[in-house]
Design an enzyme around this catalytic site. Structure first.
Site, PDB file in Angstrom:
ATOM      1  N   CYS A 241      26.941  31.365  67.939  1.00  0.00           N
ATOM      2  CA  CYS A 241      27.051  31.443  69.412  1.00  0.00           C
ATOM      3  C   CYS A 241      28.371  31.105  69.995  1.00  0.00           C
ATOM      4  O   CYS A 241      29.017  30.379  69.372  1.00  0.00           O
ATOM      5  CB  CYS A 241      25.949  30.935  69.836  1.00  0.00           C
ATOM      6  SG  CYS A 241      24.276  31.130  69.035  1.00  0.00           S
TER       7      CYS A 241
ATOM      8  N   ARG B 241      33.640  34.690  66.772  1.00  0.00           N
ATOM      9  CA  ARG B 241      32.495  33.912  66.239  1.00  0.00           C
ATOM     10  C   ARG B 241      31.707  34.555  65.597  1.00  0.00           C
ATOM     11  O   ARG B 241      30.635  33.988  64.654  1.00  0.00           O
ATOM     12  CB  ARG B 241      32.234  33.012  67.194  1.00  0.00           C
ATOM     13  CG  ARG B 241      33.466  31.803  67.815  1.00  0.00           C
ATOM     14  CD  ARG B 241      32.923  31.218  69.037  1.00  0.00           C
ATOM     15  NE  ARG B 241      32.046  30.304  68.449  1.00  0.00           N
ATOM     16  CZ  ARG B 241      32.168  28.931  68.177  1.00  0.00           C
ATOM     17  NH1 ARG B 241      33.514  28.523  68.372  1.00  0.00           N
ATOM     18  NH2 ARG B 241      31.256  28.090  68.190  1.00  0.00           N
TER      19      ARG B 241
ATOM     20  N   TRP C 135      24.017  34.601  68.265  1.00  0.00           N
ATOM     21  CA  TRP C 135      23.933  34.857  66.898  1.00  0.00           C
ATOM     22  C   TRP C 135      22.514  34.468  66.450  1.00  0.00           C
ATOM     23  O   TRP C 135      22.511  33.187  66.520  1.00  0.00           O
ATOM     24  CB  TRP C 135      25.032  34.113  65.891  1.00  0.00           C
ATOM     25  CG  TRP C 135      25.312  34.703  64.604  1.00  0.00           C
ATOM     26  CD1 TRP C 135      25.830  35.782  64.181  1.00  0.00           C
ATOM     27  CD2 TRP C 135      24.837  33.937  63.503  1.00  0.00           C
ATOM     28  NE1 TRP C 135      25.692  35.652  62.843  1.00  0.00           N
ATOM     29  CE2 TRP C 135      25.120  34.592  62.425  1.00  0.00           C
ATOM     30  CE3 TRP C 135      24.318  32.705  63.187  1.00  0.00           C
ATOM     31  CZ2 TRP C 135      25.143  34.207  61.012  1.00  0.00           C
ATOM     32  CZ3 TRP C 135      23.862  32.261  62.046  1.00  0.00           C
ATOM     33  CH2 TRP C 135      24.105  33.098  60.757  1.00  0.00           C
TER      34      TRP C 135
ATOM     35  N   GLY D 221      23.357  26.023  68.566  1.00  0.00           N
ATOM     36  CA  GLY D 221      22.692  25.175  67.466  1.00  0.00           C
ATOM     37  C   GLY D 221      21.190  25.603  67.241  1.00  0.00           C
ATOM     38  O   GLY D 221      21.000  26.632  67.820  1.00  0.00           O
TER      39      GLY D 221
ATOM     40  N   GLU E 174      37.559  34.559  45.604  1.00  0.00           N
ATOM     41  CA  GLU E 174      38.141  34.945  47.050  1.00  0.00           C
ATOM     42  C   GLU E 174      38.211  36.541  47.139  1.00  0.00           C
ATOM     43  O   GLU E 174      37.930  37.180  48.328  1.00  0.00           O
ATOM     44  CB  GLU E 174      39.596  34.282  47.076  1.00  0.00           C
ATOM     45  CG  GLU E 174      39.975  34.305  48.494  1.00  0.00           C
ATOM     46  CD  GLU E 174      39.162  34.411  49.782  1.00  0.00           C
ATOM     47  OE1 GLU E 174      38.021  33.750  49.484  1.00  0.00           O
ATOM     48  OE2 GLU E 174      39.376  34.568  50.804  1.00  0.00           O
TER      49      GLU E 174
ATOM     50  N   LYS F 103      36.080  38.657  49.704  1.00  0.00           N
ATOM     51  CA  LYS F 103      36.977  39.626  51.036  1.00  0.00           C
ATOM     52  C   LYS F 103      36.230  41.094  50.856  1.00  0.00           C
ATOM     53  O   LYS F 103      35.791  41.481  51.834  1.00  0.00           O
ATOM     54  CB  LYS F 103      38.455  39.660  50.788  1.00  0.00           C
ATOM     55  CG  LYS F 103      39.174  38.342  51.058  1.00  0.00           C
ATOM     56  CD  LYS F 103      39.316  38.150  52.303  1.00  0.00           C
ATOM     57  CE  LYS F 103      38.420  37.217  52.953  1.00  0.00           C
ATOM     58  NZ  LYS F 103      38.487  35.981  52.793  1.00  0.00           N
TER      59      LYS F 103
ATOM     60  N   LYS G  63      32.145  33.652  62.168  1.00  0.00           N
ATOM     61  CA  LYS G  63      33.448  32.981  62.072  1.00  0.00           C
ATOM     62  C   LYS G  63      33.163  31.228  61.669  1.00  0.00           C
ATOM     63  O   LYS G  63      33.919  30.752  60.936  1.00  0.00           O
ATOM     64  CB  LYS G  63      34.309  33.245  63.049  1.00  0.00           C
ATOM     65  CG  LYS G  63      35.791  32.524  62.857  1.00  0.00           C
ATOM     66  CD  LYS G  63      36.512  33.439  61.602  1.00  0.00           C
ATOM     67  CE  LYS G  63      37.673  32.789  61.211  1.00  0.00           C
ATOM     68  NZ  LYS G  63      38.184  33.107  60.022  1.00  0.00           N
TER      69      LYS G  63
END
Ligand code: G6P
Length: 611
Positions: free
Chosen positions: A2, A27, A75, A101, A483, A487, A606
């Site tokens: 959020c 985010r 979110w 939160g 990784e 991705k 994010k």
């Protein structure tokens, strides 16, 4: 995760709120909303599901303006993404709040409020806070005191911004476990989840501490600490420019950030290595003494940052000859680890706000570690503020959800940590010079690797319609394969798995057929011959191989084997950073061909500030 934006000014603040939300889009979120006190003193709320653009369109349809307001991107945690669950949430008498939160005791508070006659219009934990504030305000008469009484009852994590129709001159803020900053303007003040949201309106920021409750007016900011005492929080100037979070000529932030890597890595090294030496004071004034005493290293991180840690383990063990353990934070924090004497606790994080990593650090500080070191990209973050030693990666804001430049700058910073530890554990000045030189060469090698983009773009056409992919590597290239797989799955939604190549025959080989591309990273190191044997095992089962290989590897393209030649002379200490580049480009171009939302992939955030 959020995002919060708020503003109080002598001008219409709606465009500031919308621009702030847009800058927080990276985010990750699923709905957005705004609540503004209009000229007749009434609260006007608009909420929409989907992108900030939808909210912007809704504002054009239903003109909304005012000089005080709060806004939010949500979110989903409690309750599905929907208009009624979107923030701001309101209670009676024109109280509106936005919240980041999770409130853990929301059910019990909700029951009590229901018995007091409050009705709920959403499934969120946030609405509980709105009604609690109203409930307390009736007794205490003042919104600031009501927020303080409410936060005292909350268990969990929150950043809150609250406005009320009867207090048109202020925004109330509270922080525990989630970041929130105050932007200081000229006869106007602002609030946001992070500084990037407010850069077009100010460069001056106040960072709240854990447990702070603040009251923001046009010309004044008042902060009370967790004990209720007046607290002085410094105003700090941000070095970021407003366009640091713009795409420029690139179609996506991710591509821009991939191409920024030579500069980002060079900046991370600047002033920290000079004359063939590592200046270990860059880690903090106590660094020399702490590194001298370090006998072991525990690294904790999440996601891509965890992969950087997993690479560092190889280097710390091979070069500094110290034992090193690496663990994902969400697991580490629920173990009861045995801490060997003189172990340095290292956290790695792009945002410095990842809830699990932060909780692990707090736990570690009670567990008898020698000291704590944070490798982080955000100077004002919680992780940085709570760690004894810090080495900032200077990647600049990373907006694409899929981490790229943050990762290679983390590898660079960890490389510096390896040199610092090695210095105190047997490496002489010549060895130090050699390692520093390898680090300095990384930006140039990345630059050369980026020239492979057209080849990789072509290659991506052969992957775009696949449903699965395997990534292989050995030694420190195993985490690079991990990784690469992360991705590909996060932005193209192709299922991808990574294996240490030697483990292939213990299971995943059963999956190999012509429909399963097998992508391998093969620098010229002492495991190359072993890796080649593993690749034979794939080829013998009809698997299509794509190998990013050193020019001296002696490997050539043949039927079912595509060799992509990497730059020459990439040493062991550089290979992790350099070989991660083609994997980033491959996933980017696959995602483009599949038409996914590259910078904001579905379901992801994010900055993960909840557990
Ligand atoms: C999220 C992001 C990842 C990141 C991870 C850890 O999942 O989408 O890109 O690697 O969090 O975040 P941190 O900020 O601690 O590096």
């Amino acid at each position: 995760m959020c995002g919060i934006v708020g503003a109080i000014a002598d001008r219409n603040i709606v465009p500031i709120l919308i621009e702030g939300l847009r800058r927080l889009e990276y985010r990750g979120y699923d709905s957005a909303g705004v609540a503004v006190l209009n000229s007749s003193g009434h609260l006007r709320r608009l909420r929409t599901v989907g992108k900030v653009k939808m909210l912007q369109d809704a504002i054009v349809e239903t003109p909304t303006d005012g000089q005080l307001g709060i806004a939010h991107t949500r979110w989903a945690t409690h309750g599905v993404p929907s208009e009624r669950n979107a923030h701001p949430h309101i209670s009676r008498d024109g109280i509106a709040i936005v919240h980041n939160g999770i409130i853990e005791n929301h059910e019990e508070l909700r029951e009590e409020l229901t018995s007091l006659g409050y009705t709920f219009t959403s499934e969120t934990d946030t609405e509980v806070i709105a009604h609690r504030i109203h409930h307390h305000k009736q007794k205490l008469g003042d919104i600031f005191r009501a927020v303080r009484a409410t936060v005292a009852e909350l268990e969990g994590a929150y950043a809150l911004a609250v406005v009320s129709e009867d207090s048109p001159d202020r925004i109330i803020l509270a922080r525990a476990g989630c970041p929130v900053v105050i932007g200081v303007g000229n006869n106007e003040n602002f609030v946001a989840s992070d500084v990037s949201a407010l850069l077009p309106v100010t460069r001056k920021f106040i960072f709240l501490d854990e447990g702070d409750v603040a009251e923001i007016r046009r010309q004044d900011v008042r902060v009370l600490d967790a004990e209720g005492n007046t607290a002085h929080r410094e105003v700090r100037e941000s070095a970021l420019s407003a366009d640091a979070a713009e795409k420029g000529d690139y179609p996506h932030f991710m591509l821009k950030e991939i191409f920024e890597q030579p500069r980002a890595v060079a900046q991370t090294l600047e002033e920290r290595v000079a004359g063939g030496k590592l200046l270990e004071a860059a880690f903090g004034p106590l660094a020399t003494e702490i590194f001298r005493r370090t006998e072991a290293v525990q690294i904790v991180a999440c996601g891509t940052s965890y992969h950087a840690g997993a690479v560092a383990k190889y280097y710390i063990e091979q070069i500094a000859r110290l034992p090193c353990w690496v663990e994902i934070a969400s697991e580490y924090r629920y173990r009861n680890p045995v801490v060997p004497k003189n172990t340095l606790f290292v956290t790695i994080s792009q945002s410095g706000e990842t809830a699990d990593t932060l909780a692990a650090l707090r736990m570690a500080k009670q567990s008898g570690y020698l000291s704590s070191l944070s490798i982080c990209n955000v100077p004002e973050s919680s992780l940085v503020r709570e760690s004894e030693l810090v080495l900032l990666t200077r990647a600049g804001p990373e907006i694409g959800v899929a981490s790229t430049k943050a990762f290679t700058t983390q590898l660079t910073a960890l490389g510096m940590l390896v040199v610092a530890l090695a210095k105190h554990h047997g490496a002489d000045a010549e060895r130090e010079r050699g390692l520093v030189q390898r680090l300095i060469e990384i930006p140039g090698l990345i630059e050369k690797t980026l020239h492979l983009e057209p080849t990789i773009k072509e290659l991506a056409k052969r992957f775009a319609d696949k449903h699965h992919a395997l990534f292989l590597g050995r030694g420190q290239m195993h985490p690079i394969a991990m990784e690469g797989a992360l991705k590909l799955k996060e932005i193209s939604y192709i299922h991808a798995e990574a294996y240490a190549a030697g483990e292939l025959k213990h299971g995943p080989l059963a999956l190999v057929d012509a429909d399963m591309p097998v992508i391998t990273v093969a620098p010229n190191n002492d495991l190359l011959e072993k890796l080649k044997s593993n690749l034979q095992e794939v080829r013998a089962r009809g698997g299509e191989l794509y190998v990013f290989a050193d020019p001296d590897s002696g490997m050539q393209s043949s039927d079912g084997v595509t060799i992509i030649t990497m730059p020459k002379h990439v040493s062991h200490f550089q290979a992790a950073a350099v070989y991660s580049i083609p994997l980033q480009l491959l996933s980017y171009h696959c995602a483009i061909l599949r038409g996914t939302d590259v910078d904001q992939p579905r379901n992801l955030a994010k900055s993960v500030t909840v557990e």
